[in-house]
Scaffold this active site. Structure first.
Site, PDB file in Angstrom:
ATOM      1  N   LYS A 113      87.930 -16.114  -0.565  1.00 44.89           N
ATOM      2  CA  LYS A 113      88.765 -17.272  -0.226  1.00 44.89           C
ATOM      3  C   LYS A 113      89.455 -17.860  -1.458  1.00 44.89           C
ATOM      4  O   LYS A 113      90.512 -18.454  -1.363  1.00 44.89           O
ATOM      5  CB  LYS A 113      87.922 -18.365   0.447  1.00 44.89           C
ATOM      6  CG  LYS A 113      87.137 -17.930   1.671  1.00 44.89           C
ATOM      7  CD  LYS A 113      88.037 -17.547   2.824  1.00 44.89           C
ATOM      8  CE  LYS A 113      87.317 -17.507   4.170  1.00 44.89           C
ATOM      9  NZ  LYS A 113      86.317 -16.442   4.299  1.00 44.89           N
TER      10      LYS A 113
HETATM   11  C1  LIG Z   1      86.004 -15.644   5.425  1.00 48.98           C
HETATM   12  C2  LIG Z   1      85.200 -14.454   5.134  1.00 48.98           C
HETATM   13  C3  LIG Z   1      85.352 -13.282   5.883  1.00 48.98           C
HETATM   14  C4  LIG Z   1      86.287 -13.187   7.071  1.00 48.98           C
HETATM   15  O1  LIG Z   1      87.649 -13.253   6.686  1.00 48.98           O
HETATM   16  P1  LIG Z   1      88.761 -13.617   7.765  1.00 48.98           P
HETATM   17  O2  LIG Z   1      90.018 -13.747   6.989  1.00 48.98           O
HETATM   18  O3  LIG Z   1      88.331 -14.917   8.370  1.00 48.98           O
HETATM   19  O4  LIG Z   1      88.789 -12.533   8.757  1.00 48.98           O
HETATM   20  C5  LIG Z   1      84.609 -12.172   5.512  1.00 48.98           C
HETATM   21  N1  LIG Z   1      83.722 -12.232   4.478  1.00 48.98           N
HETATM   22  C6  LIG Z   1      83.565 -13.338   3.755  1.00 48.98           C
HETATM   23  C7  LIG Z   1      82.573 -13.334   2.649  1.00 48.98           C
HETATM   24  C8  LIG Z   1      84.291 -14.488   4.041  1.00 48.98           C
HETATM   25  O5  LIG Z   1      84.112 -15.598   3.310  1.00 48.98           O
END
Ligand SMILES: *Cc1c(COP(=O)(O)O)cnc(C)c1O
Length: 497
Positions: A113
């Site tokens: 993120k």
């Molecule tokens: C948010 C997240 C995901 C999923 O990603 P999306 O964009 O919501 O599909 C997968 N793994 C981790 C560690 C995340 O923080």
């Protein structure tokens, strides 16, 4: 380039407006009217650039209302070694033959993120300035764990902004909780809700689109925006790392310019994999996009049947950031696949809201299958994969990335497809130490959160991220929780209105 809404093609706004506003008034998501292209020649040029330069180059195609100077202000401040623990920003590790781990977790909160949320505050405040908006921007975030912390770190003490984060009380890992409840900064607030992630996301969406609440804020010189992946300013930065990874593989002579690659993404809200789809549509040579889910396999079922049905049990798993039954960004994909037919999108997403279910046309089903493969695995298989990959390759996976590796192995076995493959590695294993240790040691770990980190260090030999180690000595600032019906009151109280 202008942006429109998935639910109303009459909307025509600039990228600055789309980013500042977050979500369209009709409830739809903003989309560029056309997807810009990138040629192999351009990709070849990118391979000689640093990450921030690659980012600026690609952003220029999407944020055409930004000046070069504005774009560089954003990319140069976000993608530096002051914020990321590696010069490359995103690292690539070789796992096994022809398989590359795209490590997206070297940012300040140890999950992918950060790749978007380190730059979003710059994009957002620049956008607000460009549209002559002098209101205070109030960011509301619903998080399944990782977005919340990454958004808090991105926005803390950014002038002209205030941020509030809601997370499911029982739905995040102890480390994720600790990261959020100890958050520093004068403009931040964090609140647990008695419900799951979908409740948090629905609550935030309801507050956003409530005219009465918006009027109250307007009167106080404030406006809402979103740091969730429904915001275009979240999605655009994610397109970059797929193109960048390809450019790096070319530079390292792992692939030849023009070779196709497959991309595997552990998926929840469908933001990360949608960004990969955008990269493909721009012209990046991509074969299959492999969408990996945990036991909440609504996307696997959808890709296989064309029926999206959220009337099912919700499971809390060891990959909590993927515990989602409403994958918001799927709306953007379907808008593209149905020929940008806003009426069709209104119909399907109306049905999702009222009946919890919709079925796409045969044409869309075929298009889905052309680009996407869906697969899933449960917690036992996830743990077994962590143990096996550790044993075979001395590589320690987090619980989310392990889902992707397992689904990829299944795919490879079933199809014999040996196309070179990038697996999006979305979190540091240290964020999910308890589950990772349980997988590696074959029994439940009873150590406290920080002793677990030390133990995992002994096993993995990975450097312990400083940001996680120092949480130990930080004071808990936000211990409260509310009912899911009380989110609005929390927002008003925090804002003092
Ligand atoms: C948010 C997240 C995901 C999923 O990603 P999306 O964009 O919501 O599909 C997968 N793994 C981790 C560690 C995340 O923080």
């Amino acid at each position: 380039m202008y942006y429109t809404s998935t639910r109303d093609n009459n909307v025509k706004i600039t990228s600055a407006q789309a980013i500042a506003q977050g979500i369209s008034v009709d409830g739809g998501l903003f989309m560029p009217e056309e997807i810009p292209s990138i040629t192999l020649d351009e990709i070849s040029k990118l391979s000689e650039m640093k990450y921030n330069e690659r980012a600026a180059y690609i952003f220029a195609k999407y944020l055409t209302d930004f000046t070069d100077e504005e774009i560089h202000y954003c990319t140069d401040n976000a993608y530096t070694d002051k914020k990321f623990s590696t010069d490359n920003i995103a690292e690539i590790s070789h796992l096994f033959d022809g398989t590359y781990m795209l490590e997206l977790w070297h940012g300040p909160t140890c999950a992918f993120k950060d790749m978007a949320l380190q730059i979003l505050p710059y994009l957002l405040t620049t956008s607000a300035k460009k549209i002559n908006c002098d209101k205070k921007i109030v960011i509301l975030v619903a998080t399944s764990g990782d977005t919340g912390k990454a958004a808090l770190e991105g926005f803390k003490d950014v002038p002209g902004t205030e941020i509030m984060v809601f997370y499911p009380e029982q739905g995040v890992s102890p480390m994720q909780k600790r990261q959020m409840t100890t958050q520093e900064g004068e403009n931040v607030a964090v609140c647990a809700i008695k419900g799951n992630f979908d409740d948090a996301q629905n609550g935030v969406k309801a507050i956003f689109t409530n005219d009465e609440i918006k009027a109250v804020l307007d009167g106080k010189g404030m406006m809402f925006s979103s740091a969730n992946s429904i915001n275009w300013g979240r999605l655009a930065p994610q397109i970059i790392y797929y193109i960048s990874a390809y450019a790096t593989l070319v530079a390292d002579e792992e692939i030849k310019l023009g070779d196709k690659i497959n991309i595997v993404v552990p998926t929840g809200n469908f933001g990360n994999i949608l960004a990969a789809y955008f990269a493909k549509q721009m012209g990046l040579p991509v074969g299959k996009l492999i969408c990996a889910s945990n036991k909440n396999k609504i996307l696997t079922d959808f890709i296989n049947t064309g029926v999206y049905d959220r009337n099912r049990d919700f499971y809390t798993t060891i990959s909590p950031s993927m515990d989602i039954l409403i994958s918001s960004n799927l709306e953007r994909l379907l808008y593209l696949l149905c020929g940008k037919n806003d009426a069709v999108i209104r119909d399907w997403f109306g049905k999702l809201a009222t009946e919890g279910r919709y079925e796409v046309t045969d044409e869309v089903k075929a298009l889905l299958k052309e680009s996407f493969v869906g697969g899933c695995c449960d917690d036992e298989e996830t743990k077994a994969t962590i143990a096996e990959v550790y044993k075979k390759y001395s590589y320690t996976l987090d619980t989310h990335t392990a889902v992707a590796v397992k689904v990829y192995e299944d795919y490879k076995k079933a199809t014999g497809d040996t196309t070179r493959t990038i697996i999006a590695s979305t979190a540091s294993p240290y964020k999910f130490s308890a589950s990772v240790l349980e997988a590696l040691e074959g029994k439940e770990c009873t150590l406290d959160e920080f002793d677990m980190v030390d133990r995992l260090h002994e096993l993995s030999q990975y450097e312990i991220p400083e940001a996680l180690a120092e949480l130990k000595n930080k004071e808990i600032r936000f211990a409260g929780s509310v009912e899911k019906t009380e989110m609005k009151d929390f927002v008003f109280k925090t804002l003092g209105v």
